[in-house]
Every structure is written in structure tokens, then in C-alpha cells.
Design an enzyme around this catalytic site. Structure first.
Site, mmCIF file in Angstrom:
data_model
loop_
_atom_site.group_PDB
_atom_site.id
_atom_site.type_symbol
_atom_site.label_atom_id
_atom_site.label_comp_id
_atom_site.label_asym_id
_atom_site.label_seq_id
_atom_site.Cartn_x
_atom_site.Cartn_y
_atom_site.Cartn_z
ATOM 1 N N LYS A 57 -0.795 11.183 6.561
ATOM 2 C CA LYS A 57 -0.450 10.054 7.437
ATOM 3 C C LYS A 57 0.303 8.995 6.634
ATOM 4 O O LYS A 57 1.375 8.529 7.032
ATOM 5 C CB LYS A 57 -1.732 9.438 8.015
ATOM 6 C CG LYS A 57 -1.499 8.078 8.676
ATOM 7 C CD LYS A 57 -2.799 7.257 8.851
ATOM 8 C CE LYS A 57 -3.322 6.726 7.533
ATOM 9 N NZ LYS A 57 -4.377 5.707 7.656
ATOM 10 N N LYS A 81 0.830 -1.208 0.000
ATOM 11 C CA LYS A 81 0.000 0.000 0.000
ATOM 12 C C LYS A 81 0.862 1.255 0.000
ATOM 13 O O LYS A 81 0.536 2.256 -0.647
ATOM 14 C CB LYS A 81 -0.942 -0.009 1.219
ATOM 15 C CG LYS A 81 -1.849 1.231 1.334
ATOM 16 C CD LYS A 81 -2.882 1.321 0.223
ATOM 17 C CE LYS A 81 -3.658 2.637 0.233
ATOM 18 N NZ LYS A 81 -4.750 2.689 1.185
#
Lengths: 309, 309
Positions: free
Chosen positions: A245, A177
């Protein structure tokens, strides 16, 4: 051996924009679904679809064969899994726990190890495809952990996505990811700069889009975010704060691996500025505001200065 | 009014990798095609297809209704159009001249104006789609100049490409191509960094590609260059030296427009390094060599240092 849907209880923790659609798809696929989320109102559509409410993470974990989590930040993942009343303290030996939050690879490995010590099988399985992909069960799912555990829960994942790929041991899903987010980060800069250039050169940026979105410059970001940028539509599909983030996680992991990612560093600097000027709760296409025409009042930040400070 | 193919003589100057296929497609579409190129051997396949050789730019220009140029650098464009024995000195009033080289918007405007003074209609019409797009007549063509001149030569362009868009006055085609290259430049950084991260994290980068090339990270560059990067295949589709030319043009134009493009600046710095270490004549996917594993011998440049010097 794959789990039998009709006999499998799936716990779902975190029913935000993504989790809500995912939990609903599990109900639709015939699973008994138990739900907990921090803000109970957010679970309403899932309960209406037929899921059952539980008052605590521990209650969900205790009763479920598979526990799926889709929360916000790594700190939330840590709390939900490793907290005193967390999943690993409550789940049954033999249960499967699947974190689908985008979170730290190192935390995924820690959860995997603590889970293994209790006979619990942990997977990290973050997704790509956004709210639309979640709704239409077309998510891309990147899985890390033991391959036999992956094969066991595969039917559950198939109720949520299409492109489901086992990537390797614990943390490999999260690392994959990160690679995804890294490719997107620099790509978004390219999309913004191309459209800003077109506009500044006096072209019709919509026509430029028509010329460039089918050739070698083609990308999902250009076709999906380009029009929103040009319309000034900055409503969140994917939040700036969440992308920040992710970039932070990737840069931290890259630093641990002694890997230079100057494109990602540049993207993080630019998105930091976007958040600072008030777009943290907007969509990632808000990057384009850095190139907004400023009618000569010098309000726009000097991007070159910005990236060199 | 559109030109009649059966009565139109098309001159073609510059039969390199791209021009060769384009000139052949014009012959295939039924045009009488006159060819000149600096290195005569490169015209052979076009002559075999039925085009006629001419010994000088002026000869081609004098006999043609439409002159197309596909040369290397802006300096070549300038020489071919504005030189003493160039196109504008030789073409007939009423002729159309179409520069399909990727070149400077400001030069396109200069050619347009000098042409107009002689009753010659000039268009700038750079392309995207690479050698494959040229071969298969599927180029994206971005056109600047007068719209009626564009409509007149449209049938000629339709023999070369599919996505043919009129972008505005002289220079608008070149500006659009710059927007295209700007989007690609940062996108290529993202592709390299994603794959470098995947490899360094111990993942199988081919599997990672499988996960990420269908989602929000999807791009033409990722799907087309990603596999070549992983195979170490750096053969040119599009030359590093030509991409550097394009980035230079775009940065110069951006500076004139007082527009900051930090992503493009970063890409140019990285590609400068790629050329410096010997890959100028290789394909743009060579950018990936900057992230090659260096077996601990510290041969790889420090990318972060590099971009800050």
C-alpha cells in the site's frame, strides 16, 4: 498553547497492532481516552487499561478534544473522516484531529481543508518504529499541518513517541513517511541480495552478518530482518500488504511530481510477486523467499525476467 | 601460533588512501615495515612514520615474514602476486601473504593454490570502513584462507581493525566483501530516492533526514552520505570507479553461481551513468546527481528509460 492532559479527552479510532499500544500509552499518560474500532474484540486490552468504549466514530468525535486515527488504508481514512457519520461531520469546532495512519498526502490535504472549513484543526502524523516502538512509546512521528495546531497537541504526541518532528503544511507528514518507506524499499532488496549471495557462495551467512552489520553496509533492516530471514521467520512485524500500500502511494505521488524512482519500482515488482505467492499477510522480511534455494526444481521465479515483464 | 610483533617484518605494498594509514598503524604497533608502492611520493607519510622503502615488490617480499597488499584492481593484484617478479616468485617458504584489496574470489583462490605449492600461506582479507576506519584502526576485516594461517597473522590484523572475522576457505573473505557491497548498492539507491522525493515534495530534506535516520530507514549510508548529498559535496570517500569495479566482480560471481541480483544490476546501471556523466573520480554519494533538479531543461537522464535500455 499546549493542551492540559488532565483536562483533555482523547478519542482513539483503530486499535490494531499499533493503535492498541498507542491508546494504552495515552491512558498511561493520564488522558481520558474514548475508543472505537471496527472489530470490538481488538479494543479489549485498551478498555482493560482504562479507556471507555463508544459505539461509533461519531460518538468518539463528538466528545473528544483530540481525535486520533490509526486505521488501515487510505479508503478507511477517507470513510472515517469524510463519511456521512465521520469525524468531520461530528467533531466540535476547535477540536484537533490527527491521522496517524500511513496514507496519501493528497488525502491529508483534502481532510485539512474540509476540517478548516468547520473550524476543526487537522494534522497528518504518520509514525515509524513498528509494534515495538508503539509499545515502548518510542515512535518517530512526522507531522504535517499548521504549526500552532502541532504545538497544541504536542503533549499528546509525546505520550506516543520520541522523535517528533514538524515537517510542514498539511500532507508533509505523509510525504515524510513516504520518503522513509522509499529508503527502506531498496534497502530491503540489498539485504536480501547480500544474504542470498553469501549463502550461494557457500559462506556461513550468520558470520557474514557479523562482518557486515557494523560497517558501511549497516542498517536497521539488515540487523533486524537479516536474522529473521536466515531463520525463515516470516511472522509479521510489518505486513507485506501494508508495505505494498505504502509503495503504491509513494509511486503515485512520485508520478504526479514527475519523479523517477526505479529502485522503488523494482521493490514494488518484487513485493507484488511475494504477495502473489502467498506472503501478503506475512512480514516484509518475506522478500527473502524470492531468493530461496529451490533444490533445482526451477520453482523460484526468474527475478530478472520478472522485473522486465 | 601467533607471530611475535617484535620479531616480525611486515611488507606493505600499495600505500594509497587506505594503505597509507594501515602501514602507519603497523609501524605504530611496533612492526618493522618495508614499503613499496607504484608512485613513490605516496609512500612519504609512511616513511616519515618509520617504515623503510624498497625499490621493488620482489625486494619487499624477499625480506618479509608477512606481506600485505592493498592495491587497486584485480589486474594489479594478479600482477603483484603472480607476475614474473611478483610476491609468489620472491617470498620465502613459510611466509604469509595477505591481500586486503577488494578483488575477485576466484583470483584469491588461484593465489592461494599457487602459494600453497611454494609453501607460502595466502589469505584474502578485504576490509570495510573507509579512510576513516583505516586511519583509526577500526576496519572491519573479512578473512578467507586456512584458519591456522589466520590465527598466525591475527596480531598483525589487530593493528589495523576491530571487527576481524574468519569467514572460511580461500576466497571467502572476498565473497563476504561482495555481500557487503551488494547490501550497500541497493541501499544507496534508497537513500537517493528518499531524499529526491522529499525535495521534490517541497519538504525540507534536512528535517526529513532528522525524522527518518533514527527509525526503520536508518542506515550508515543515510546518515553518512545523506548530508553530503544535500550539501552537494561529492568529494571521494569511496570512489565511484572502485564501487563499479566491486559491483562488476559481484555480478560476475553471481552469474557464475546462477544467482539473480536485480537490485545490484539496477545499481550498476545507475552508477555506470554516473561515471559516464563525469563522476567516476568522485565519491559514491554522487549517485544523487541522477536526481538533481534540472530546472526544466530536460538535461537529467530519464532513469526509467535508462534502466530499461
Amino acid at each position: 498553547m499546549p493542551l492540559d492532559p488532565s483536562r483533555t479527552v482523547v478519542g482513539f479510532i483503530g486499535t490494531g497492532v499499533m493503535g492498541r499500544s498507542m491508546a494504552r500509552n495515552l491512558v498511561g499518560a493520564g488522558y481520558r481516552v474514548l475508543v472505537y474500532t471496527r472489530t470490538p474484540a481488538k479494543a479489549a486490552p485498551v478498555l482493560e487499561a482504562g479507556a471507555e468504549w463508544r459505539d461509533a466514530v461519531a460518538d468518539v468525535a463528538r466528545e473528544s478534544d483530540v481525535v486520533i486515527t490509526m486505521v488501515g488504508y487510505p479508503a478507511d481514512v477517507e470513510e472515517v473522516y469524510l463519511g456521512e457519520r465521520g469525524i468531520l461531520a461530528s467533531a466540535r469546532p476547535g477540536a484537533y484531529v490527527v491521522d496517524m495512519t500511513t496514507s496519501k498526502p493528497s488525502l491529508a490535504r483534502r481532510i485539512y481543508e474540509e476540517a478548516a472549513g468547520k473550524g476543526i484543526r487537522a494534522l497528518d502524523a504518520p509514525v515509524s518504529g513498528g509494534d515495538v516502538g508503539a509499545r515502548e512509546a518510542r515512535l518517530s512521528i512526522m507531522v504535517g499541518g499548521d504549526e500552532d495546531a502541532f504545538e497544541a497537541v504536542r503533549p499528546v504526541l509525546e505520550a506516543l513517541g520520541k522523535n517528533i518532528v514538524y515537517q510542514g503544511p498539511a500532507g508533509a507528514g505523509q510525504h515524510t513517511k513516504m520518503a522513509n518507506q522509499i529508503a527502506i524499499a531498496s534497502g530491503m532488496i540489498g539485504v536480501c541480495e547480500a544474504l542470498a549471495y553469501a549463502r550461494r557462495a557457500g559462506l556461513d551467512p550468520w558470520r557474514v552478518l557479523q562482518s557486515i552489520e557494523t560497517g558501511a553496509a549497516a542498517s536497521w533492516s539488515l540487523s533486524n530482518y537479516g536474522p529473521r530471514m536466515l531463520r525463515g521467520d516470516f511472522e509479521p512485524g510489518f505486513y507485506v500488504k501494508h508495505f505494498l500500500k505504502d509503495m503504491g502511494i509513494a509511486l503515485e505521488a512520485a508520478e504526479e511530481m514527475d519523479l523517477d524512482l526505479p529502485g522503488l519500482e523494482l521493490a514494488r515488482m518484487l513485493y507484488d510477486e511475494v504477495a502473489e505467492i502467498g506472503f501478503a499477510e506475512k512480514g516484509t522480511q518475506s522478500l527473502f523467499v524470492l531468493w530461496e534455494e529451490d533444490e533445482g526444481d526451477d520453482a523460484a521465479p526468474d527475478l530478472v525476467q520478472l522485473t522486465r515483464r
